[in-house]
Design a protein around this motif. Structure first.
Motif, short mmCIF file in Angstrom:
data_model
loop_
_atom_site.label_atom_id
_atom_site.label_comp_id
_atom_site.label_asym_id
_atom_site.label_seq_id
_atom_site.Cartn_x
_atom_site.Cartn_y
_atom_site.Cartn_z
N ASP A 31 0.99 -1.15 0.04
CA ASP A 31 -0.14 0.06 0.22
C ASP A 31 1.00 1.33 0.23
O ASP A 31 1.89 1.37 0.54
CB ASP A 31 -0.93 -0.13 1.19
N TYR A 32 0.44 2.26 -0.72
CA TYR A 32 1.12 3.53 -0.80
C TYR A 32 0.19 4.46 -1.11
O TYR A 32 -0.88 4.32 -1.68
CB TYR A 32 2.32 3.49 -1.79
N LYS A 33 0.62 5.96 -0.84
CA LYS A 33 0.00 7.01 -1.40
C LYS A 33 0.96 8.14 -1.72
O LYS A 33 1.60 8.59 -0.79
CB LYS A 33 -1.16 7.57 -0.41
N THR A 34 0.97 8.33 -2.72
CA THR A 34 2.07 9.36 -3.34
C THR A 34 1.46 10.80 -2.86
O THR A 34 0.63 11.56 -3.34
CB THR A 34 2.06 9.39 -4.84
N LYS A 35 2.41 11.19 -1.72
CA LYS A 35 1.80 12.93 -1.62
C LYS A 35 3.01 13.77 -2.12
O LYS A 35 2.45 15.03 -2.28
CB LYS A 35 2.10 12.88 0.09
N VAL A 36 4.08 13.42 -2.48
CA VAL A 36 5.30 14.42 -3.23
C VAL A 36 5.63 13.53 -4.24
O VAL A 36 6.17 12.47 -4.16
CB VAL A 36 6.42 14.62 -2.09
N VAL A 37 6.03 14.26 -5.26
CA VAL A 37 7.04 13.90 -6.53
C VAL A 37 7.98 14.74 -6.44
O VAL A 37 7.97 16.08 -6.75
CB VAL A 37 5.80 13.66 -7.64
N ALA A 38 9.28 14.24 -6.32
CA ALA A 38 10.45 15.04 -6.32
C ALA A 38 11.35 14.66 -7.59
O ALA A 38 11.60 13.58 -7.97
CB ALA A 38 11.26 14.83 -5.10
N PHE A 39 11.45 15.68 -8.38
CA PHE A 39 12.28 15.65 -9.63
C PHE A 39 13.77 15.70 -9.65
O PHE A 39 14.08 16.79 -9.13
CB PHE A 39 11.54 16.32 -10.88
N THR A 132 2.95 17.51 -17.55
CA THR A 132 2.80 16.51 -16.49
C THR A 132 2.81 17.00 -15.04
O THR A 132 2.04 16.67 -14.14
CB THR A 132 4.45 15.90 -16.38
N LEU A 133 3.65 18.34 -14.86
CA LEU A 133 3.50 19.00 -13.85
C LEU A 133 2.07 19.48 -13.37
O LEU A 133 1.46 19.21 -12.21
CB LEU A 133 4.52 20.02 -13.48
N ASP A 134 1.33 19.87 -14.29
CA ASP A 134 -0.12 20.26 -14.28
C ASP A 134 -0.91 19.29 -13.76
O ASP A 134 -1.94 19.22 -13.21
CB ASP A 134 -0.64 20.89 -15.47
N ARG A 135 -0.79 18.12 -14.48
CA ARG A 135 -1.83 16.92 -14.27
C ARG A 135 -1.54 16.25 -12.73
O ARG A 135 -2.37 15.86 -11.94
CB ARG A 135 -1.77 15.87 -15.25
N LEU A 136 -0.20 16.37 -12.51
CA LEU A 136 -0.05 15.71 -10.90
C LEU A 136 -0.50 16.91 -9.94
O LEU A 136 -1.03 16.46 -8.86
CB LEU A 136 1.76 16.01 -10.78
N LYS A 137 -0.27 18.25 -10.18
CA LYS A 137 -0.88 19.21 -9.51
C LYS A 137 -2.43 18.90 -9.01
O LYS A 137 -3.05 19.22 -8.21
CB LYS A 137 -0.59 20.76 -9.85
N GLU A 138 -3.32 18.66 -10.51
CA GLU A 138 -4.82 18.38 -10.43
C GLU A 138 -4.99 17.15 -9.46
O GLU A 138 -6.03 17.10 -8.96
CB GLU A 138 -5.14 18.23 -11.75
N ALA A 139 -3.94 16.37 -9.35
CA ALA A 139 -4.22 15.19 -8.47
C ALA A 139 -3.87 15.48 -6.87
O ALA A 139 -3.71 14.57 -6.01
CB ALA A 139 -3.28 13.65 -8.91
N ASN A 140 -3.56 16.47 -6.54
CA ASN A 140 -3.27 17.16 -5.30
C ASN A 140 -1.90 16.62 -4.84
O ASN A 140 -1.80 16.19 -3.54
CB ASN A 140 -4.35 16.63 -4.31
N PHE A 250 1.52 6.54 -13.12
CA PHE A 250 2.27 5.58 -11.87
C PHE A 250 2.03 6.16 -10.42
O PHE A 250 1.92 5.33 -9.57
CB PHE A 250 3.76 5.44 -12.15
N ALA A 251 2.03 7.47 -10.56
CA ALA A 251 2.09 8.24 -9.29
C ALA A 251 0.59 8.06 -8.82
O ALA A 251 0.32 8.14 -7.52
CB ALA A 251 2.26 9.54 -9.48
N THR A 252 -0.49 8.17 -9.39
CA THR A 252 -1.70 7.99 -8.91
C THR A 252 -2.37 6.67 -8.81
O THR A 252 -3.18 6.44 -7.98
CB THR A 252 -2.72 8.79 -9.69
#
Length: 256
Positions: A31-39, A132-140, A250-252
């Motif tokens: 189980d996981y929940k992506t809270k942060v994506v670091a590039f 990609t950044l916009d879509r990740l931001k939309e996913a909170n 993958f993140a969501t």
């Protein structure tokens, strides 16, 4: 005979990580929940403009000099980690340029060096970065760059790449005095966002960085834009693609 560059590729990650005592990272499976994506910076910023600048200054020799410069950049970060002699990435990049020029038998003066260094302050974004950044931001999901770059380098490149307002944090290894892949460098993200390691998804440009982040305990996506061979260090990224096309999924969802 094993060349220094090949030796560094095989040993630098292990040497750097061995310098700092850390608790081994928790398993990133289950189980996981992506809270942060670091590039990593190079996962968002395209450094090909640097190659063009070098070629313009040194016609027919630019590609070779650029390759030597880029290799020396990372060799010097790994050497400084191993020696415990940190210097910021701007200074390391300048030293790497001087070394690469000498190794390539190219005379370069201070004015030329300054001009080429400026190219690292005006990098453009890869075509898939902004969306990609916009879509990740939309996913909170909160977003950061976690890089060896100095803050000044990152700030300039965020502007030149048109990514203003899309990132929540710019995190530089200057904060801890160790370059990636040292564990303290990756820890910057969990400290900044007050999250656990499995809650961070790290997006690497280099295979060595993917290995380092995975060893630390981050879920890892390798944006393998150069189609490079994977490292043989006992760790593999959780997802691997030639672009950021599968990152949001993958993140969501965990599916790549």
């Amino acid at each position: 005979m094993l060349k220094r560059r090949d030796f560094l590729k095989m040993t630098s990650a292990a040497a750097a990580m061995g310098m700092v005592s850390t608790v081994p990272g928790k398993s990133t499976s289950g189980d996981y929940k992506t809270k942060v994506v670091a590039f990593d910076a190079f996962a968002l910023f395209n450094a090909n403009s640097v190659v063009a600048a070098v070629e313009k200054m040194f016609p027919k020799r630019g590609a070779a000099l650029s390759l030597a410069w880029r290799a020396a950049q990372f060799e010097y970060t790994w050497l400084r980690n191993s020696m415990g002699k940190y210097d910021n990435f701007w200074n390391v990049t300048r030293s790497a340029l001087r070394h690469a020029a000498r190794a390539s038998d190219i005379a370069i003066n201070d004015a030329q060096s300054d001009e080429l260094m400026q190219s690292y302050l005006s990098l453009r974004a890869w075509p898939d970065a902004a969306q990609t950044l916009d879509r990740l931001k939309e996913a909170n999901i909160r977003l950061a760059i976690l890089s060896n770059f100095t803050l000044d380098m990152m700030r300039h490149c965020v502007v030149s790449s048109g990514l203003e307002g899309k990132l929540d944090a710019l995190l530089s290894t200057d904060e801890v005095g160790f370059f990636k892949p040292a564990p303290l460098a990756y820890r910057i993200a969990t400290t900044a966002f007050k999250v656990t390691r499995p809650e961070v998804l790290f997006v690497a440009f280099g295979g060595w960085d993917a290995v380092g982040a995975k060893a630390y305990g981050y879920r890892t996506y390798w944006a393998n834009r150069a189609s490079a061979a994977s490292e043989d260090m006992g760790y593999q990224p959780d997802a691997n693609s030639a672009s950021l096309d599968r990152l949001v999924s993958f993140a969501t969802t965990g599916n790549s």
